[in-house]
Structure formats: C-alpha cells, structure tokens
Write an enzyme that holds these catalytic residues in place. Structure first.
Site, PDB file in Angstrom:
ATOM      1  N   THR A  98       2.567 -73.657   4.093  1.00 41.53           N
ATOM      2  CA  THR A  98       1.237 -73.452   3.526  1.00 41.53           C
ATOM      3  C   THR A  98       0.515 -72.335   4.274  1.00 41.53           C
ATOM      4  O   THR A  98      -0.700 -72.186   4.134  1.00 41.53           O
ATOM      5  CB  THR A  98       0.398 -74.737   3.606  1.00 41.53           C
ATOM      6  OG1 THR A  98       0.326 -75.173   4.977  1.00 41.53           O
ATOM      7  CG2 THR A  98       0.998 -75.842   2.756  1.00 41.53           C
ATOM      8  N   ALA A  99       1.254 -71.548   5.055  1.00 37.08           N
ATOM      9  CA  ALA A  99       0.650 -70.481   5.873  1.00 37.08           C
ATOM     10  C   ALA A  99       0.691 -69.157   5.112  1.00 37.08           C
ATOM     11  O   ALA A  99      -0.220 -68.852   4.339  1.00 37.08           O
ATOM     12  CB  ALA A  99       1.363 -70.388   7.219  1.00 37.08           C
ATOM     13  N   ARG A 100       1.753 -68.397   5.297  1.00 34.05           N
ATOM     14  CA  ARG A 100       1.956 -67.145   4.573  1.00 34.05           C
ATOM     15  C   ARG A 100       3.444 -66.999   4.251  1.00 34.05           C
ATOM     16  O   ARG A 100       4.304 -67.318   5.075  1.00 34.05           O
ATOM     17  CB  ARG A 100       1.484 -65.931   5.388  1.00 34.05           C
ATOM     18  CG  ARG A 100      -0.038 -65.787   5.472  1.00 34.05           C
ATOM     19  CD  ARG A 100      -0.646 -65.493   4.115  1.00 34.05           C
ATOM     20  NE  ARG A 100      -2.071 -65.203   4.162  1.00 34.05           N
ATOM     21  CZ  ARG A 100      -3.031 -66.112   4.025  1.00 34.05           C
ATOM     22  NH1 ARG A 100      -2.701 -67.390   3.870  1.00 34.05           N
ATOM     23  NH2 ARG A 100      -4.302 -65.758   4.055  1.00 34.05           N
ATOM     24  N   ASP A 153       3.318 -73.326  -0.806  1.00 36.66           N
ATOM     25  CA  ASP A 153       2.029 -72.943  -1.379  1.00 36.66           C
ATOM     26  C   ASP A 153       1.799 -71.447  -1.218  1.00 36.66           C
ATOM     27  O   ASP A 153       0.791 -70.931  -1.687  1.00 36.66           O
ATOM     28  CB  ASP A 153       0.900 -73.726  -0.697  1.00 36.66           C
ATOM     29  CG  ASP A 153      -0.460 -73.523  -1.352  1.00 36.66           C
ATOM     30  OD1 ASP A 153      -0.516 -73.553  -2.605  1.00 36.66           O
ATOM     31  OD2 ASP A 153      -1.452 -73.319  -0.631  1.00 36.66           O
ATOM     32  N   GLU A 161       2.782 -62.520  -3.623  1.00 32.79           N
ATOM     33  CA  GLU A 161       1.899 -63.207  -4.568  1.00 32.79           C
ATOM     34  C   GLU A 161       1.163 -62.207  -5.458  1.00 32.79           C
ATOM     35  O   GLU A 161       0.814 -61.124  -5.013  1.00 32.79           O
ATOM     36  CB  GLU A 161       0.893 -64.063  -3.791  1.00 32.79           C
ATOM     37  CG  GLU A 161       1.552 -65.176  -2.990  1.00 32.79           C
ATOM     38  CD  GLU A 161       0.547 -66.007  -2.206  1.00 32.79           C
ATOM     39  OE1 GLU A 161      -0.672 -65.832  -2.404  1.00 32.79           O
ATOM     40  OE2 GLU A 161       0.973 -66.830  -1.392  1.00 32.79           O
ATOM     41  N   ILE A 192      -5.335 -76.786  11.279  1.00 35.69           N
ATOM     42  CA  ILE A 192      -4.601 -77.346  10.142  1.00 35.69           C
ATOM     43  C   ILE A 192      -3.423 -78.175  10.625  1.00 35.69           C
ATOM     44  O   ILE A 192      -3.209 -79.305  10.179  1.00 35.69           O
ATOM     45  CB  ILE A 192      -4.129 -76.221   9.196  1.00 35.69           C
ATOM     46  CG1 ILE A 192      -5.332 -75.478   8.612  1.00 35.69           C
ATOM     47  CG2 ILE A 192      -3.259 -76.788   8.083  1.00 35.69           C
ATOM     48  CD1 ILE A 192      -4.965 -74.194   7.882  1.00 35.69           C
ATOM     49  N   HIS A 234      -0.712 -71.246  -4.273  1.00 32.88           N
ATOM     50  CA  HIS A 234      -1.646 -70.923  -3.189  1.00 32.88           C
ATOM     51  C   HIS A 234      -3.030 -71.525  -3.444  1.00 32.88           C
ATOM     52  O   HIS A 234      -4.043 -70.829  -3.451  1.00 32.88           O
ATOM     53  CB  HIS A 234      -1.751 -69.416  -2.980  1.00 32.88           C
ATOM     54  CG  HIS A 234      -2.152 -69.060  -1.575  1.00 32.88           C
ATOM     55  ND1 HIS A 234      -1.819 -67.871  -0.981  1.00 32.88           N
ATOM     56  CD2 HIS A 234      -2.861 -69.751  -0.638  1.00 32.88           C
ATOM     57  CE1 HIS A 234      -2.306 -67.831   0.250  1.00 32.88           C
ATOM     58  NE2 HIS A 234      -2.940 -68.963   0.474  1.00 32.88           N
TER      59      HIS A 234
END
Length: 346
Positions: free
Chosen positions: A247-249, A273, A278, A170, A296
């Site tokens: 955009t990972a965690r 994201d 979450e 990515i 996400h």
C-alpha cells in the site's frame, strides 16, 4: 494586494475552513489550466496566478500539468514568487524535492493523518489474500456462488507471522490491528522504533524480515534508495506460498519478479493498492484471481481526506503568516536554520 494561494486539485471537505483560514491574509485561486504551458504562463503579470506564493497540490493535478519535475520547478523558481508547495498526502514522489531545494522552494506533506485508513486497507488486502474474499465476492456477483473457492487454498491469520517493512505511523497501526488476531509481528526499519510495543519484534535486515514473514507488508516511502528494494532476491527469500501486500508505492517492488513468483506459485497471492505506472495496471495481474487489487484508494476516507486537506492548508497558512509549517519533508529539514520559527531562506 493580498498574495495568492493556488489550489492545484480540489478542496472537497475543508471548504469552510479554507475560507476562514486565509480570510484577510491571502486570496485563494483555483487552477484552471488544461496543460503545463497554460499553467506556467498564468503566473505572468495580469495572469490568474499572479502573486501566488504557495501551491496546494494533489496528485490529480498531474493529469493536466504533469508531475512537479525539475523542469516545472525551475520554471516556477525563475518566473514566479512561489515559495512553498504543500502536498496533500504523505507521499511526495511526484515532486522533485532536490530541484526545490536548489531553487529555494519548501515542500511539505501530510504525514500520519491517513494512517488508519491506509492500515485498514492493508489489513483488508492481507485478509482477502489469505481467505480469497475478493475472489469469492466476484464469484457471487457472477452468479457462480462459491464454486471457485477451495478451502484447501485459504488460511486463517491466527498464529501467522506478519512482516512489516517500515514501522512508521501506518505500519504501527497495522501492527496493532494484526496483533489482535493474534499474529506474530516482526518489522524492519532503519533502526528500532521507540514507540514499538514489546510484542513487535525488530529484525536487523530486509533479508531476515523476508525469511520470517508469512505475509510481507510494505510501508516505506519511494525514493532513490527504495526503488526496487523488494526485488527477485527478496521475493525468493519469502516462504513458498507467502503473501505480499503493498500500500506504499508500486515501484518499491519489482513487478516482473512479483508476477513470476505468482506464476510459479512461490507467492500464493498479492494484495496491491499501488502500481508502478498508475493508473495503468499490468494486465497479467488481472489474471490471478486469488489476488486482491485496489485502485490506490487505501488512504481515502472522508475522515482522512478532510484531515489531509486541513494539514496541507495549515502548512500554507503558517507560511503566509511568516512562520514555518510543521511538515517540511525530511530532505529539506536541514535547511531550517532559524530557531525562532520564522521562515528561513534555503
């Protein structure tokens, strides 16, 4: 009787391939359990999951049965014939891999297949934060045209420095996208990446990366070593007015330190994201109009979804055939002892 493959979550795009792949070698059953108790009891003799040897898992299944934590893994090992858990997705932090290792259950994921989709999301978040595009769209929809946008607060990407934390599939795709603007691209990984183009500069530490970056984009997996890796110290090493993209965690970044940096202006914006808890989002984040927030969805497109489904199912198909899938997670690769390609014992 044929062994069973249990689908925890839905198959949306590879329905025909699923039927063809396992015809004559395994029976496919869909998870119907409303809770963990029903789930575990369903593996008993006569139960709907009896003879299950492999599980296809999507994170959405956690809403009913929770994460695949140590308690659930122990129960699967002690009361079922499950030998393989195939995670749909590159991230597998909802599975206790060490418990799987201890109990002889293999885990695979689907690396690289959503690289384009996630890199596109990171690129959007970066551009939206630099130019306040998300805020501008919300203003238009609210009927206030561009009254909330000030040119003095928005910036071009050209000539700025993008710092990439983790130059995997990515991160590397994002590097290529950003280079086209052009942006200067620097990165930090455990070691220099052989596939990195010459214009992609390796730096020796997270600290140097933060000092160099106008935009820091996070692309590393979540594990015990990376929880809170981007903390207050690292955030304050970023230039004043810089941008953070994740955009990972969510738990890789210290959320409170990030919010405080937004409040005092050290960070001009963040593009997110992923979040620590979450689907819950810290209400304070919603108050920063200049930030770009996604639920996400970065890795989700029709193309990447089908590719992930096929990749996860392919690992299960190899297991059913007595072979080793290609995507055993790194923590379990040391257990691959048989060079013949047959399925070893952990």
């Amino acid at each position: 009787m044929l062994p069973r493959i249990l689908i925890c979550g839905n198959i949306q795009f590879a329905v025909a391939e699923l039927k063809e792949m396992f015809e004559g070698c395994a029976e496919i059953v869909q998870m119907i359990s409303p809770d963990r108790s029903h789930f575990l009891s369903s593996f008993a003799t006569g139960g709907p999951y009896e003879r299950t040897i492999g599980i296809y898992r999507r994170n959405v299944s956690a809403a009913a049965i929770g994460n695949f934590d140590e308690s659930l893994i122990n129960a699967l090992a002690e009361t079922t014939s499950v030998r393989w858990i195939a995670q749909n997705g590159s991230g597998y932090d909802q599975i206790d891999v060490q418990a799987c290792k201890a109990k002889g259950i293999f885990v695979s994921n689907t690396p690289t297949v959503n690289a384009d989709a996630t890199a596109h999301a990171a690129l959007y978040l970066m551009l939206s934060c630099l130019r306040h595009f998300s805020m501008a769209e919300r203003s238009l929809r609210a009927g206030t045209w561009k009254s909330v946008i000030s040119s003095s607060d928005t910036h071009d990407s050209t000539g700025r420095t993008l710092g990439i934390l983790g130059l995997g599939s990515i991160g590397l795709r994002l590097a290529h996208f950003a280079h086209a603007f052009p942006m200067r691209v620097v990165y930090h990984s455990h070691r220099p990446v052989a596939a990195a183009p010459p214009w992609c500069e390796y730096v020796e530490s997270v600290e140097v990366l933060c000092r160099e970056a106008d935009v820091l984009s996070v692309h590393i997996p979540l594990n015990a070593e990376t929880i809170g890796l981007i903390g207050e110290r690292e955030i304050r090493m970023l230039k004043k007015g810089s941008i953070l993209v994740n955009t990972a965690r969510g738990r890789i970044v210290d959320e409170q330190a990030m919010i405080e940096a937004l409040e005092d202006g050290h960070l001009s914006a963040v593009g997110l994201d992923t979040y620590p808890d979450e689907p819950h989002v810290n209400p304070k984040l919603l108050g920063f109009r200049q930030c770009a927030l996604l639920p996400h969805v970065g890795g989700e497109s029709a193309e990447s979804e089908k590719a992930r489904e096929l990749r996860a199912l392919g690992n299960l198909h190899a297991m059913v055939q007595g072979r080793m899938g290609n995507d055993v997670v790194p923590e379990l690769r040391s257990c691959l002892e048989q060079p013949s390609g047959s399925l070893p014992r952990i």
